[in-house]
Design a protein around this motif. Structure first.
Motif, PDB file in Angstrom:
ATOM      1  N   ILE A  42       0.833  -1.204   0.000  1.00 51.72           N
ATOM      2  CA  ILE A  42       0.000   0.000   0.000  1.00 51.72           C
ATOM      3  C   ILE A  42       0.864   1.250   0.000  1.00 51.72           C
ATOM      4  CG2 ILE A  42      -1.651   1.340   1.382  1.00 51.72           C
ATOM      5  CD1 ILE A  42      -2.850  -1.412   2.219  1.00 51.72           C
ATOM      6  N   ASP A  43       1.913   1.279   0.825  1.00 51.79           N
ATOM      7  CA  ASP A  43       2.815   2.438   0.859  1.00 51.79           C
ATOM      8  C   ASP A  43       3.465   2.664  -0.501  1.00 51.79           C
ATOM      9  OD1 ASP A  43       2.234   2.844   3.517  1.00 51.79           O
ATOM     10  OD2 ASP A  43       4.073   1.887   4.257  1.00 51.79           O
ATOM     11  N   ARG A  46       0.903   4.052  -2.998  1.00 57.55           N
ATOM     12  CA  ARG A  46       0.608   5.481  -2.764  1.00 57.55           C
ATOM     13  C   ARG A  46       1.732   6.380  -3.276  1.00 57.55           C
ATOM     14  NH1 ARG A  46      -1.862   4.841   3.294  1.00 57.55           N
ATOM     15  NH2 ARG A  46      -3.966   4.263   2.649  1.00 57.55           N
ATOM     16  N   ARG A  72      -1.682  -4.120  -7.173  1.00 59.60           N
ATOM     17  CA  ARG A  72      -3.083  -4.431  -6.880  1.00 59.60           C
ATOM     18  C   ARG A  72      -3.293  -5.940  -6.771  1.00 59.60           C
ATOM     19  NH1 ARG A  72      -4.553  -1.276 -10.744  1.00 59.60           N
ATOM     20  NH2 ARG A  72      -4.591   0.705  -9.695  1.00 59.60           N
ATOM     21  N   GLY A  75      -1.728  -7.180  -3.613  1.00 56.85           N
ATOM     22  CA  GLY A  75      -2.583  -6.814  -2.481  1.00 56.85           C
ATOM     23  C   GLY A  75      -3.765  -7.747  -2.338  1.00 56.85           C
TER      24      GLY A  75
END
Length: 149
Positions: A42-43, A46, A72, A75
């Motif tokens: 996620i980091d 972003r 994605r 994740g």
């Protein structure tokens, strides 16, 4: 109405329930590891998204979109792994309850306990496969980016 518990049966029930508890320890460690990987994914996503939005270089944006797609997918594998591990922990908890209840009461819950335990182990194995797939994808992304430079 007095409720009496045979202490010998209770002690034996606790002994039976201890074995699945070790699996719970493994599950909690795995959840921590996968949650850490998910946080890093996620980091990275972003930071990459912010860089792509700030950039006017179309080639960089295209590469960033490809990597964002890969992040994605990774994740999703981490989320699936966490869901499987959580299901495993729940089933192992149910197994512990069933073993203890079966030993301390006249209820025979052994067949159900075996089923919940085996299904919990199957969930753990499926989570390991998701974890393996995610780590293989992470390594593949690294290999692709090394060749591009």
């Amino acid at each position: 109405m007095a409720f009496t518990i045979d202490t010998n049966a209770a002690a034996h029930g606790i002994q039976l329930a201890v074995a699945p508890v070790f699996l719970l320890t493994a599950v909690s460690g795995m959840i921590g590891a996968v949650a850490g990987r998910l946080a890093r994914i996620i980091d990275r996503a972003r930071r990459l998204e912010d860089s792509a939005l700030a950039s006017s270089d179309n080639d960089f944006r295209a590469r960033a979109n490809v990597e964002l797609d890969e992040l994605r997918v990774r994740g999703r594998y981490c989320n699936a792994c966490i869901a499987l591990l959580t299901t495993c922990a729940f089933l192992i908890g149910v197994t512990i309850i069933l073993l203890f209840v079966g030993e301390t009461t006249s209820i025979d819950a052994s067949k159900i306990a075996v089923g919940t335990f085996l299904f919990g182990v199957a969930m753990f194995l499926a989570a390991l496969l998701c974890f393996l797939r995610e780590t293989l994808l992470a390594t593949r992304v690294l290999d692709v980016h090394v060749r591009v430079k």
